[in-house]
Design a protein around this motif. Sequence first.
Motif, PDB file in Angstrom:
ATOM      1  N   GLY A  33     -10.323  36.479  21.803  1.00  0.00           N
ATOM      2  CA  GLY A  33      -9.565  36.208  23.020  1.00  0.00           C
ATOM      3  C   GLY A  33      -9.999  37.053  24.183  1.00  0.00           C
ATOM      4  O   GLY A  33      -9.236  37.303  25.096  1.00  0.00           O
ATOM      5  N   ASN A  34     -11.264  37.508  24.163  1.00  0.00           N
ATOM      6  CA  ASN A  34     -11.803  38.271  25.275  1.00  0.00           C
ATOM      7  C   ASN A  34     -11.098  39.594  25.475  1.00  0.00           C
ATOM      8  O   ASN A  34     -10.948  40.059  26.600  1.00  0.00           O
ATOM      9  CB  ASN A  34     -11.783  37.468  26.576  1.00  0.00           C
ATOM     10  N   GLU A  35     -10.645  40.219  24.373  1.00  0.00           N
ATOM     11  CA  GLU A  35     -10.060  41.548  24.499  1.00  0.00           C
ATOM     12  C   GLU A  35     -11.096  42.483  25.083  1.00  0.00           C
ATOM     13  O   GLU A  35     -12.230  42.568  24.597  1.00  0.00           O
ATOM     14  CB  GLU A  35      -9.609  42.090  23.144  1.00  0.00           C
ATOM     15  N   GLN A  36     -10.724  43.183  26.115  1.00  0.00           N
ATOM     16  CA  GLN A  36     -11.612  44.144  26.739  1.00  0.00           C
ATOM     17  C   GLN A  36     -11.395  45.520  26.125  1.00  0.00           C
ATOM     18  O   GLN A  36     -10.260  45.994  26.053  1.00  0.00           O
ATOM     19  CB  GLN A  36     -11.396  44.174  28.254  1.00  0.00           C
ATOM     20  N   TYR A  45      -3.628  34.495  30.604  1.00  0.00           N
ATOM     21  CA  TYR A  45      -3.744  35.538  29.586  1.00  0.00           C
ATOM     22  C   TYR A  45      -3.073  36.774  30.132  1.00  0.00           C
ATOM     23  O   TYR A  45      -3.383  37.216  31.252  1.00  0.00           O
ATOM     24  CB  TYR A  45      -5.223  35.798  29.282  1.00  0.00           C
ATOM     25  N   LEU A  73      -5.794  47.953  24.264  1.00  0.00           N
ATOM     26  CA  LEU A  73      -4.939  46.775  24.170  1.00  0.00           C
ATOM     27  C   LEU A  73      -3.821  47.004  23.171  1.00  0.00           C
ATOM     28  O   LEU A  73      -4.054  47.410  22.031  1.00  0.00           O
ATOM     29  CB  LEU A  73      -5.769  45.555  23.762  1.00  0.00           C
ATOM     30  N   LEU A 116      -8.501  33.483  31.435  1.00  0.00           N
ATOM     31  CA  LEU A 116      -9.257  33.865  30.254  1.00  0.00           C
ATOM     32  C   LEU A 116     -10.686  33.347  30.265  1.00  0.00           C
ATOM     33  O   LEU A 116     -11.623  34.035  29.880  1.00  0.00           O
ATOM     34  CB  LEU A 116      -8.509  33.360  29.017  1.00  0.00           C
ATOM     35  N   TYR A 117     -10.865  32.133  30.700  1.00  0.00           N
ATOM     36  CA  TYR A 117     -12.205  31.546  30.680  1.00  0.00           C
ATOM     37  C   TYR A 117     -12.676  31.164  32.066  1.00  0.00           C
ATOM     38  O   TYR A 117     -13.464  30.260  32.248  1.00  0.00           O
ATOM     39  CB  TYR A 117     -12.237  30.349  29.726  1.00  0.00           C
ATOM     40  N   GLY A 176     -14.691  35.171  34.850  1.00  0.00           N
ATOM     41  CA  GLY A 176     -15.151  36.196  33.934  1.00  0.00           C
ATOM     42  C   GLY A 176     -14.053  36.898  33.163  1.00  0.00           C
ATOM     43  O   GLY A 176     -14.306  37.896  32.491  1.00  0.00           O
ATOM     44  N   TYR A 202      -1.657  47.002  28.134  1.00  0.00           N
ATOM     45  CA  TYR A 202      -2.515  48.097  27.709  1.00  0.00           C
ATOM     46  C   TYR A 202      -1.725  49.393  27.697  1.00  0.00           C
ATOM     47  O   TYR A 202      -0.845  49.618  28.532  1.00  0.00           O
ATOM     48  CB  TYR A 202      -3.727  48.238  28.644  1.00  0.00           C
ATOM     49  N   TYR A 234     -17.385  38.000  25.259  1.00  0.00           N
ATOM     50  CA  TYR A 234     -16.803  36.925  26.056  1.00  0.00           C
ATOM     51  C   TYR A 234     -16.943  35.592  25.343  1.00  0.00           C
ATOM     52  O   TYR A 234     -18.023  35.229  24.897  1.00  0.00           O
ATOM     53  CB  TYR A 234     -17.471  36.868  27.432  1.00  0.00           C
ATOM     54  N   GLY A 235     -15.817  34.893  25.257  1.00  0.00           N
ATOM     55  CA  GLY A 235     -15.835  33.592  24.606  1.00  0.00           C
ATOM     56  C   GLY A 235     -15.738  33.691  23.095  1.00  0.00           C
ATOM     57  O   GLY A 235     -15.765  32.689  22.393  1.00  0.00           O
ATOM     58  N   ARG A 258      -0.358  34.334  25.570  1.00  0.00           N
ATOM     59  CA  ARG A 258      -0.803  33.192  26.354  1.00  0.00           C
ATOM     60  C   ARG A 258       0.454  32.464  26.840  1.00  0.00           C
ATOM     61  O   ARG A 258       1.515  32.555  26.228  1.00  0.00           O
ATOM     62  CB  ARG A 258      -1.663  32.250  25.501  1.00  0.00           C
ATOM     63  N   LEU A 302      -9.562  41.399  34.624  1.00  0.00           N
ATOM     64  CA  LEU A 302      -8.147  41.721  34.540  1.00  0.00           C
ATOM     65  C   LEU A 302      -7.623  42.206  35.885  1.00  0.00           C
ATOM     66  O   LEU A 302      -8.238  43.042  36.543  1.00  0.00           O
ATOM     67  CB  LEU A 302      -7.927  42.801  33.477  1.00  0.00           C
TER      68      LEU A 302
END
Lengths: 116, 114
Positions: A102-105, B32, B46, B95-96, B99, B36, A97-98, B51, B102
């Motif tokens: 880009g916070n790809e999960q 964001y 992904l 995104l920020y 948390g 997927y 995170y951060g 953006r 999604l």
Amino acid sequence: GAGVSQSPSNKVTEKGKDVELRCDPISGHTALYWYRQSLGQGLEFLIYFQGNSAPDKSGLPSDRFSAERTGGSVSTLTIQRTQQEDSAVYLCASTLYGGPGGNEQFFGPGTRLTVL
Amino acid sequence: QQQVKQSPQSLIVQKGGISIINCAYENTAFDYFPWYQQFPGKGPALLIAIRPDVSEKKEGRFTISFNKSAKQFSLHIMDSQPGDSATYFCAASMLYNQGGKLIFGQGTELSVKP
């Protein structure tokens, strides 16, 4: 390991029993998420852990569901007194995170839970 | 306001054709928008993300088109191949904030016929 791992891959249980699902995130990832994928449904957010912050439990469907993350790494999702509607694939994801990505999960393969 | 609506539910395309999947969102705080790809028995992976400061992003055969005013975005798969047969999910997040959790669409099952 190279990716997110989850165990068990499959779990069959009887209605009313408790189950524990485990997630090992990618090493160094600070954030960990649990999602649920029901048959024919999209993925539904359950809970999120980030560092030492209080978890975001806003997606947990009932108080039978709980999760913890020990030592900022491994997480366990516990479902008490399972019901048939709990049958689903439970997916864990982690991210730095951060970070610059880009916070790809990154998702694990999931645990398929069947409640008889 | 947290919903993301995805269509179609299923899609059949001939090899070499263009696959188009559409999504719409309500929450203007989302910043964001990833797509997927999920194969049976696997977790989602992904594919491509965008953006809201750009209207299009292309990676190989995959393109996201983004319309901020309409609150819609779509995935285009050019020259679709049988190996692209999978379930595709659009998603949105802040995104920020919150948390980065999604919010997913319902998924589209794509079948590419040889």
